[in-house]
Design a protein around this motif. Structure first.
Motif, PDB file in Angstrom:
ATOM      1  N   ARG A   1       0.847  -1.190   0.000  1.00  0.00           N
ATOM      2  CA  ARG A   1       0.000   0.000   0.000  1.00  0.00           C
ATOM      3  C   ARG A   1       0.881   1.238   0.000  1.00  0.00           C
ATOM      4  NH1 ARG A   1      -2.037   3.901   3.241  1.00  0.00           N
ATOM      5  NH2 ARG A   1      -4.190   4.579   2.842  1.00  0.00           N
ATOM      6  N   GLY A   2       0.531   2.196  -0.854  1.00  0.00           N
ATOM      7  CA  GLY A   2       1.260   3.455  -0.868  1.00  0.00           C
ATOM      8  C   GLY A   2       2.538   3.378  -1.686  1.00  0.00           C
ATOM      9  N   ASN A   3       3.472   4.247  -1.372  1.00  0.00           N
ATOM     10  CA  ASN A   3       4.691   4.407  -2.161  1.00  0.00           C
ATOM     11  C   ASN A   3       5.786   3.481  -1.667  1.00  0.00           C
ATOM     12  OD1 ASN A   3       6.474   5.432  -4.048  1.00  0.00           O
ATOM     13  ND2 ASN A   3       7.109   7.138  -2.733  1.00  0.00           N
ATOM     14  N   VAL A   4       5.654   2.204  -1.989  1.00  0.00           N
ATOM     15  CA  VAL A   4       6.678   1.211  -1.677  1.00  0.00           C
ATOM     16  C   VAL A   4       7.491   0.962  -2.937  1.00  0.00           C
ATOM     17  CG1 VAL A   4       7.131  -1.141  -0.900  1.00  0.00           C
ATOM     18  CG2 VAL A   4       5.211   0.142   0.067  1.00  0.00           C
ATOM     19  N   GLN A   5       8.807   1.056  -2.843  1.00  0.00           N
ATOM     20  CA  GLN A   5       9.681   0.838  -3.992  1.00  0.00           C
ATOM     21  C   GLN A   5      10.213  -0.587  -3.963  1.00  0.00           C
ATOM     22  OE1 GLN A   5      12.647   3.930  -4.592  1.00  0.00           O
ATOM     23  NE2 GLN A   5      11.471   5.333  -3.286  1.00  0.00           N
ATOM     24  N   LEU A   6      10.386  -1.166  -5.156  1.00  0.00           N
ATOM     25  CA  LEU A   6      10.941  -2.517  -5.218  1.00  0.00           C
ATOM     26  C   LEU A   6      11.756  -2.706  -6.484  1.00  0.00           C
ATOM     27  CD1 LEU A   6       8.166  -5.078  -6.179  1.00  0.00           C
ATOM     28  CD2 LEU A   6       7.866  -2.638  -6.393  1.00  0.00           C
ATOM     29  N   GLU A   7      12.758  -3.556  -6.386  1.00  0.00           N
ATOM     30  CA  GLU A   7      13.581  -3.885  -7.540  1.00  0.00           C
ATOM     31  C   GLU A   7      12.763  -4.678  -8.552  1.00  0.00           C
ATOM     32  OE1 GLU A   7      18.058  -4.462  -5.705  1.00  0.00           O
ATOM     33  OE2 GLU A   7      16.713  -6.179  -5.768  1.00  0.00           O
ATOM     34  N   SER A   8      13.103  -4.517  -9.827  1.00  0.00           N
ATOM     35  CA  SER A   8      12.414  -5.297 -10.856  1.00  0.00           C
ATOM     36  C   SER A   8      12.646  -6.793 -10.657  1.00  0.00           C
ATOM     37  CB  SER A   8      12.880  -4.865 -12.248  1.00  0.00           C
ATOM     38  OG  SER A   8      14.284  -5.048 -12.390  1.00  0.00           O
ATOM     39  N   ARG A   9      13.790  -7.166 -10.082  1.00  0.00           N
ATOM     40  CA  ARG A   9      14.064  -8.583  -9.842  1.00  0.00           C
ATOM     41  C   ARG A   9      13.064  -9.196  -8.869  1.00  0.00           C
ATOM     42  NH1 ARG A   9      19.569 -10.125  -7.784  1.00  0.00           N
ATOM     43  NH2 ARG A   9      19.180  -8.447  -6.277  1.00  0.00           N
ATOM     44  N   VAL A  10      12.494  -8.370  -8.003  1.00  0.00           N
ATOM     45  CA  VAL A  10      11.513  -8.865  -7.048  1.00  0.00           C
ATOM     46  C   VAL A  10      10.281  -9.387  -7.787  1.00  0.00           C
ATOM     47  CG1 VAL A  10       9.934  -8.191  -5.202  1.00  0.00           C
ATOM     48  CG2 VAL A  10      12.312  -7.393  -5.171  1.00  0.00           C
ATOM     49  N   LEU A  11       9.842  -8.665  -8.823  1.00  0.00           N
ATOM     50  CA  LEU A  11       8.670  -9.099  -9.594  1.00  0.00           C
ATOM     51  C   LEU A  11       8.929 -10.458 -10.240  1.00  0.00           C
ATOM     52  CD1 LEU A  11       7.625  -5.755 -11.337  1.00  0.00           C
ATOM     53  CD2 LEU A  11       6.575  -6.836  -9.343  1.00  0.00           C
ATOM     54  N   GLY A  12      10.117 -10.623 -10.791  1.00  0.00           N
ATOM     55  CA  GLY A  12      10.449 -11.900 -11.409  1.00  0.00           C
ATOM     56  C   GLY A  12      10.471 -13.033 -10.399  1.00  0.00           C
ATOM     57  N   ALA A  13      11.010 -12.760  -9.221  1.00  0.00           N
ATOM     58  CA  ALA A  13      11.077 -13.794  -8.184  1.00  0.00           C
ATOM     59  C   ALA A  13       9.690 -14.169  -7.693  1.00  0.00           C
ATOM     60  CB  ALA A  13      11.933 -13.298  -7.019  1.00  0.00           C
ATOM     61  N   LEU A  14       8.813 -13.189  -7.541  1.00  0.00           N
ATOM     62  CA  LEU A  14       7.445 -13.473  -7.103  1.00  0.00           C
ATOM     63  C   LEU A  14       6.701 -14.296  -8.148  1.00  0.00           C
ATOM     64  CD1 LEU A  14       6.375 -10.020  -5.575  1.00  0.00           C
ATOM     65  CD2 LEU A  14       7.210 -12.041  -4.362  1.00  0.00           C
ATOM     66  N   SER A  15       6.845 -13.898  -9.413  1.00  0.00           N
ATOM     67  CA  SER A  15       6.150 -14.614 -10.488  1.00  0.00           C
ATOM     68  C   SER A  15       6.659 -16.043 -10.629  1.00  0.00           C
ATOM     69  CB  SER A  15       6.324 -13.858 -11.808  1.00  0.00           C
ATOM     70  OG  SER A  15       5.687 -14.536 -12.866  1.00  0.00           O
ATOM     71  N   ALA A  16       7.958 -16.235 -10.518  1.00  0.00           N
ATOM     72  CA  ALA A  16       8.541 -17.570 -10.677  1.00  0.00           C
ATOM     73  C   ALA A  16       8.054 -18.526  -9.596  1.00  0.00           C
ATOM     74  CB  ALA A  16      10.055 -17.477 -10.654  1.00  0.00           C
ATOM     75  N   ARG A  17       7.708 -17.989  -8.443  1.00  0.00           N
ATOM     76  CA  ARG A  17       7.273 -18.832  -7.322  1.00  0.00           C
ATOM     77  C   ARG A  17       5.760 -18.793  -7.112  1.00  0.00           C
ATOM     78  NH1 ARG A  17      12.110 -16.758  -6.782  1.00  0.00           N
ATOM     79  NH2 ARG A  17      13.819 -17.912  -5.789  1.00  0.00           N
ATOM     80  N   ASN A  18       5.046 -18.231  -8.086  1.00  0.00           N
ATOM     81  CA  ASN A  18       3.586 -18.136  -8.000  1.00  0.00           C
ATOM     82  C   ASN A  18       3.119 -17.405  -6.741  1.00  0.00           C
ATOM     83  OD1 ASN A  18       2.905 -19.243 -10.437  1.00  0.00           O
ATOM     84  ND2 ASN A  18       2.606 -21.309  -9.650  1.00  0.00           N
ATOM     85  N   ILE A  19       3.855 -16.374  -6.366  1.00  0.00           N
ATOM     86  CA  ILE A  19       3.473 -15.538  -5.233  1.00  0.00           C
ATOM     87  C   ILE A  19       2.692 -14.342  -5.768  1.00  0.00           C
ATOM     88  CG2 ILE A  19       4.295 -14.137  -3.299  1.00  0.00           C
ATOM     89  CD1 ILE A  19       6.824 -15.885  -3.277  1.00  0.00           C
ATOM     90  N   GLY A  20       1.446 -14.199  -5.332  1.00  0.00           N
ATOM     91  CA  GLY A  20       0.610 -13.113  -5.815  1.00  0.00           C
ATOM     92  C   GLY A  20       1.035 -11.781  -5.225  1.00  0.00           C
ATOM     93  N   LEU A  21       0.845 -10.723  -5.996  1.00  0.00           N
ATOM     94  CA  LEU A  21       1.161  -9.362  -5.546  1.00  0.00           C
ATOM     95  C   LEU A  21      -0.057  -8.478  -5.776  1.00  0.00           C
ATOM     96  CD1 LEU A  21       3.152  -7.097  -4.654  1.00  0.00           C
ATOM     97  CD2 LEU A  21       3.734  -6.835  -7.087  1.00  0.00           C
ATOM     98  N   LEU A  22      -0.467  -7.771  -4.742  1.00  0.00           N
ATOM     99  CA  LEU A  22      -1.564  -6.809  -4.831  1.00  0.00           C
ATOM    100  C   LEU A  22      -1.042  -5.448  -4.406  1.00  0.00           C
ATOM    101  CD1 LEU A  22      -4.571  -5.983  -5.107  1.00  0.00           C
ATOM    102  CD2 LEU A  22      -4.864  -6.659  -2.715  1.00  0.00           C
ATOM    103  N   VAL A  23      -1.253  -4.434  -5.254  1.00  0.00           N
ATOM    104  CA  VAL A  23      -0.855  -3.064  -4.951  1.00  0.00           C
ATOM    105  C   VAL A  23      -2.124  -2.239  -4.717  1.00  0.00           C
ATOM    106  CG1 VAL A  23       0.394  -1.022  -5.747  1.00  0.00           C
ATOM    107  CG2 VAL A  23       1.195  -3.304  -6.390  1.00  0.00           C
ATOM    108  N   LEU A  24      -2.232  -1.659  -3.517  1.00  0.00           N
ATOM    109  CA  LEU A  24      -3.365  -0.813  -3.162  1.00  0.00           C
ATOM    110  C   LEU A  24      -2.964   0.644  -3.261  1.00  0.00           C
ATOM    111  CD1 LEU A  24      -4.592  -2.690   0.045  1.00  0.00           C
ATOM    112  CD2 LEU A  24      -5.484  -2.932  -2.268  1.00  0.00           C
TER     113      LEU A  24
END
Length: 318
Positions: A43-66
């Motif tokens: 929620r809000g202005n959380v910054q993350l590396e692009s590698r984090v998105l790849g790691a989440l997707s590879a492990r089927n971890i869902g991401l929700l941004v509010l």
């Protein structure tokens, strides 16, 4: 841990081997192993590396941004879908054929009304002062269910929506009585949420919707194509379908939050007529949601898996 909630300013997420490293104002605050996670909510202005998105997707971890202001979904990442494409082909057939949609929609409405009735019945022993109002609401829901079970003419999509609307009216006539008058909860109002109860229902439904998107996507279904909700631009109609029978679970849980005074009026603020849950309130909300979301998530997985198998059989001609 099943879901990681990130709701803090100046927070940065980096990938550190097989874990997410959390940094605040440049200082490392801790890490969370990826194997513990199924979902991440930001929620809000959380910054993350692009590698984090790849790691989440590879492990089927869902991401929700509010969104930081109104706690509404702005982005979702659901991970990799099931490899069996015949499930989606069968789903397309269901979506385009009212004769295939109607039995599924009929089941959905019946299950939802049954859950609404169960919610009000469970409240009866705790609120003897509301016995008449709750009993009348339950009787109205019983009458609707009986008509849906016995009258085959009531199974068209348009008639089912009419009966769902009538059931919602009966249900909320009882549900609104359970909350203190000071909360000003007189019925379901979405945008903007004018009172604390509607603010909590909206956030709870948003999180439940994301769980439904995740479950249906992992099962190999197209989240945009429903069998009860029609196709609508930008709407994940299947997720809307799957969460409908589970809304009373959120309603019950929100009632508990106020009944037990886990949430109080000081946890909310007014923004030009829109009721907002503040940071302290959100901390309580997220923690309690995670502690009580297991049954809903298991049902969403069961519903998605059963529907996927049915769609695959339809495609295979069985």
């Amino acid at each position: 841990m099943n879901c990681l909630y990130l709701d803090r300013k100046n927070l940065e997420i980096r990938l550190d081997g097989q874990a997410l490293a959390l940094y605040e104002d440049g200082a490392r605050k801790g890490s969370v192993p990826l194997h513990l996670l199924e979902r991440v909510v930001m929620r809000g202005n959380v910054q993350l590396e692009s590698r984090v998105l790849g790691a989440l997707s590879a492990r089927n971890i869902g991401l929700l941004v509010l969104s930081g202001r109104y706690s509404e979904a702005t982005a979702m990442l659901a991970g990799r879908s099931h490899n069996e494409s015949s499930r989606r082909l069968g789903q397309y057939r269901v979506c385009l054929d009212n004769n295939l949609r109607a039995p599924l929609a009929h089941w959905l409405v019946l299950v939802k009304i049954r859950a609404q009735k169960r919610m009000l019945r469970e409240a009866l022993p705790m609120r003897a002062d509301l016995r008449h109002a709750l009993t009348v609401a339950v009787q109205r829901l019983d009458n609707i269910m009986n008509r849906l079970k016995t009258d085959s003419d009531m199974r068209s999509l348009s008639s089912l929506r009419g009966f769902e609307g009538a059931a919602a009216s009966a249900y909320f006539s009882g549900l609104t009585q359970l909350f203190a008058p000071s909360l000003n909860f007189t019925g379901r109002k979405k945008r903007p949420a004018p009172d604390p109860v509607n603010a909590c229902l909206s956030l709870g439904y948003t999180l439940l919707h994301n769980d439904a998107v995740y479950a249906s996507h992992i099962a190999g279904l197209d989240t945009m194509l429903g069998f009860y909700h029609d196709i609508s631009f930008g709407r994940e109609s299947l997720a809307c379908d799957l969460m409908e029978p589970l809304r009373p679970l959120i309603d019950r849980w929100v009632w508990w939050l106020f009944r037990d005074r886990t949430l109080r009026i000081e946890h909310f603020s007014d923004d030009n007529g829109r009721c907002l849950l503040n940071k302290a309130g959100r901390k309580h909300f997220y923690g309690c949601y995670e502690a009580n979301s297991g049954p809903a998530r298991r049902l969403l997985k069961r519903y998605s898996h059963a529907l996927a198998k049915r769609c695959q059989l339809i495609h295979d001609g069985e």
